[in-house]
Design an enzyme around this catalytic site. Structure first.
Site, short mmCIF file in Angstrom:
data_model
loop_
_atom_site.label_atom_id
_atom_site.label_comp_id
_atom_site.label_asym_id
_atom_site.label_seq_id
_atom_site.Cartn_x
_atom_site.Cartn_y
_atom_site.Cartn_z
N LYS A 163 0.86 -1.18 0.00
CA LYS A 163 0.00 0.00 0.00
C LYS A 163 0.90 1.23 0.00
O LYS A 163 2.00 1.23 0.59
CB LYS A 163 -0.94 -0.02 1.21
CG LYS A 163 -2.01 -1.10 1.13
CD LYS A 163 -2.97 -0.87 -0.03
CE LYS A 163 -4.16 -1.85 0.02
NZ LYS A 163 -5.06 -1.68 -1.14
N LYS A 262 -12.37 -7.24 -9.30
CA LYS A 262 -12.99 -7.66 -8.04
C LYS A 262 -14.46 -7.91 -8.34
O LYS A 262 -15.15 -6.98 -8.81
CB LYS A 262 -12.87 -6.57 -6.98
CG LYS A 262 -11.44 -6.26 -6.59
CD LYS A 262 -11.36 -5.14 -5.58
CE LYS A 262 -9.91 -4.89 -5.19
NZ LYS A 262 -9.76 -3.70 -4.33
MG MG Z 1 -6.47 -1.79 -5.13
#
Ligand code: MG
Length: 372
Positions: A163, A262
């Site tokens: 991240k 996703k």
């Molecule tokens: Mg992502």
């Protein structure tokens, strides 16, 4: 098959440690789990928009209400032979892909269970074995991150994702590259930057990353196309790709060279398969991302990850990575280094694990056939 009843559960799943991204620090993940019954067979689906509308415009309590009041009444008591028909029945309601995905994924598990086939075979998977990667949120210190990356490398993970957010960005990535000159890794910016931050991406370009995930605004494709023209590192879109149409637009204007798919973000298995097909025909490889779903949602992601055009290890995690006890059983586990194998049982191959599941339920409603 006729959908006799739909149960919708909202769960609050406490994380083992806070998950820190550009959206903030989360201690609990809110998710929606749907049970769809036809005769004596049931199917289970999940979508995980989280507790607040930070990742997208949806949030779990809102999606729960939307399914209860608007979406599920369109399905219950009716027959649906294909996932496309489920999508058509919901199409007049604008947006809200997570809410639609909770229902769509339940339909696919129900369909595969009735066919007595594992879902990964029903969606066209070639092999149940899926490559998965390691994923690290923002840590307390650089040393802590380096230690965790080192462990992931030692465990045989084929790629690492970090991240990336202002104050945890370039210097951190430079340290990781210095310590691991040959590591395959990428950064996920979670939409935290704009074109005004071009210098950040110009510098990242020198670090040999596999890709830069969602550098710019969550609903943008135009600025991403501009950025992709100016850097060599491939851009991977996540948040921006929330429908087949948006995927087509992004590909057409060169906004990305990878797509993270996703099922929740795009509206379920049905649109995810359509995007995978479009991307394959357009020469854009994909991988499967996740929202820290329970094992129910992860099993749907696993099925998708067995299909063609998945060319990068996916974000699917063994039980125990983020939660002390998973809400599903049997638990998903690694079947080898950097590898998870989809279940061979019919459908997704797992079901709610009664104790842990019930302890995490914070909302439930049931709709039956005579409601439509
Ligand atoms: Mg992502």
């Amino acid at each position: 098959m006729r959908i006799d009843s739909i149960d919708v559960y909202r769960l609050a799943m406490p994380l083992i440690e806070p998950f820190r991204t550009a959206y903030g620090d989360a201690c609990v993940v809110e998710t929606l789990v749907v049970r769809m019954a036809s005769g004596c067979v049931d199917g289970w689906g999940e979508a995980t928009p989280w507790a607040s509308p930070l990742y997208s415009g949806e949030w779990a309590a809102g999606a729960f209400q939307l399914i209860r009041d608007w979406l599920a009444p369109r399905l219950v008591g009716r027959n649906f032979r294909e996932g496309r028909c489920v999508q058509d029945a919901l199409a007049s309601f604008k947006g809200n892909p997570f809410a639609k995905a909770a229902l769509d994924t339940a339909w696919w598990d129900l369909h595969a269970s009735i066919e007595n086939q594992p879902l990964w075979k029903i969606v066209g998977g070639q092999s149940p074995r899926v490559e998965v990667g390691a994923d690290f949120g923002v840590q307390d210190t650089v040393d802590q991150l380096l230690e965790r990356v080192d462990r992931a490398v030692a465990e045989g993970y084929k790629r690492v994702k970090l991240k990336f957010r202002p104050s945890w960005d370039l210097p951190i990535v430079r340290e990781v590259r210095r310590a691991f000159p040959n590591l395959c890794f990428h950064v996920d910016c979670n939409a935290a930057y704009t074109l005004r931050d071009f210098r950040v991406f110009e510098s990242l370009d020198e670090l040999g990353l596999a890709m830069i995930e969602q550098p710019l605004q969550h609903d943008d494709v135009l600025d991403h196309a501009e950025l992709q023209r100016r850097i060599h590192t491939p851009i991977c879109l996540d948040e921006s790709i929330n429908s087949l149409e948006r995927a087509r637009q992004a590909i057409d204007i060169g906004a990305c060279r990878w797509i993270n798919i996703k099922p929740g973000r795009v509206g379920g298995i049905t649109p995810a398969l359509a995007i995978l097909d479009l991307a394959r025909r357009s020469g854009v490889p994909c991988w499967i991302g996740g929202m820290l779903e329970s094992g129910i949602g992860s099993a749907h992601c696993l099925a998708l990850a067995t299909t063609a055009n998945i060319d990068y290890p996916s974000d699917i995690f063994p039980a125990g990575r983020f939660y002390t006890q998973d809400a599903a059983w049997p638990e998903i586990q690694l079947s080898g280094p950097s590898q998870i194998t989809a279940f061979e049982a019919p459908g997704i191959g797992c079901r709610p694990h009664s104790g842990p599941f019930e302890r995490q339920v914070v909302g439930h409603c049931r709709l039956e056939g005579n409601c439509s």
